[in-house]
Design an enzyme around this catalytic site. Structure first.
Site, PDB file in Angstrom:
ATOM      1  CD  GLU A 175      59.341  55.357 123.872  1.00 37.67           C
ATOM      2  OE1 GLU A 175      59.634  56.326 124.586  1.00 37.67           O
ATOM      3  OE2 GLU A 175      58.353  55.345 123.097  1.00 37.67           O
ATOM      4  CG  HIS A 186      72.851  39.723 134.892  1.00 36.09           C
ATOM      5  ND1 HIS A 186      74.212  39.641 134.670  1.00 36.09           N
ATOM      6  CD2 HIS A 186      72.399  40.688 134.041  1.00 36.09           C
ATOM      7  CE1 HIS A 186      74.559  40.515 133.739  1.00 36.09           C
ATOM      8  NE2 HIS A 186      73.481  41.152 133.336  1.00 36.09           N
ATOM      9  CG  ASP A 213      65.198  46.186 130.310  1.00 33.41           C
ATOM     10  OD1 ASP A 213      66.102  46.629 129.560  1.00 33.41           O
ATOM     11  OD2 ASP A 213      64.642  46.883 131.157  1.00 33.41           O
ATOM     12  CE  LYS A 257      71.384  43.312 126.699  1.00 35.91           C
ATOM     13  NZ  LYS A 257      70.001  43.832 126.846  1.00 35.91           N
ATOM     14  CG  PHE A 308      78.982  43.542 126.895  1.00 34.06           C
ATOM     15  CD1 PHE A 308      77.741  44.155 126.982  1.00 34.06           C
ATOM     16  CD2 PHE A 308      79.042  42.152 126.989  1.00 34.06           C
ATOM     17  CE1 PHE A 308      76.584  43.399 127.165  1.00 34.06           C
ATOM     18  CE2 PHE A 308      77.892  41.390 127.168  1.00 34.06           C
ATOM     19  CZ  PHE A 308      76.664  42.024 127.256  1.00 34.06           C
ATOM     20  N   GLY A 309      79.702  46.647 128.567  1.00 34.02           N
ATOM     21  CA  GLY A 309      78.834  47.432 129.436  1.00 34.02           C
ATOM     22  C   GLY A 309      79.520  47.803 130.742  1.00 34.02           C
TER      23      GLY A 309
END
Length: 203
Positions: free
Chosen positions: A41, A181, A70, A13, A153-154
């Site tokens: 968290e 995005h 996020d 990222k 990635f991901g």
């Protein structure tokens, strides 16, 4: 340049973020550079809730303007899952190669027109005066039939973009950053930060 903390430990990222914001007035500082190991968290019900919580939490520690994002993938055939739980799908330590194969199994025999999906990214900026700014980017596509590409990635290897005839992981990084995005959300955030820069909140 103005220093802004980016609340992530994800090196992939960070590479994208620094590339996209390379022409901006902002110098991206990592938590690692500041010696911060705290992990906030991510227990919110939406991408926005998680991004705001992370940005606010790290800003209180650093006392510097802080960005946090996020993001995840929504698959329509799976009722938009894994969605906000994308980073924890099948367990937080599960390799994305395994996650991607599991998604392909879940969509076995599902026709292309019903494999619609999107990446969603929400970026929040917590300013030291307590204000919160948010920006969102959406990247529409389909779930491929096989993983392809080494550039992303991901979930990138299974995210097929019909207009370009390739997965996100097959794209040149400059093309991906233009239409992704995260690229959209970051550019929107940069515009919003410019609008409030003269107020002295980003010194």
């Amino acid at each position: 340049m103005t220093d802004i903390v980016f609340a992530t430990s994800n090196e992939n990222k960070l590479k994208e973020i620094r590339k996209i914001m390379s022409d901006s007035r902002y110098n991206i500082i990592t938590m690692k550079q500041l010696g911060i190991a705290n992990q906030i968290e991510e227990d919110g019900n939406t991408f926005c809730e998680n991004a705001v919580k992370k940005a606010s939490g790290i800003m209180k520690i650093t006392e510097k303007p802080t960005l946090a994002d996020d993001s995840g993938i929504e698959i329509d055939f799976l009722d938009k899952k894994p969605g906000v739980h994308s980073a924890m799908f099948l367990g937080i330590d599960t390799p994305y190669s395994i996650r991607n194969l599991e998604i392909l199994k879940m969509l076995k025999d599902v026709p292309f027109e019903k494999r619609t999906a999107r990446f969603v990214c929400v970026i929040a900026c917590a300013l030291t005066n307590g204000d919160i700014i948010t920006a969102e980017g959406v990247f529409e596509g389909h779930i491929a039939y096989d993983p392809k590409g080494e550039n992303g990635f991901g979930y990138d290897p299974i995210f097929y973009v019909k207009e370009y005839g390739m997965t996100s992981a097959e794209m040149d990084i400059n093309l991906k950053n233009c239409i992704s995005h995260r690229g959209k959300a970051l550019r929107d955030m940069a515009k919003k930060l410019e609008e409030i820069a003269n107020k002295g909140y980003l010194k």
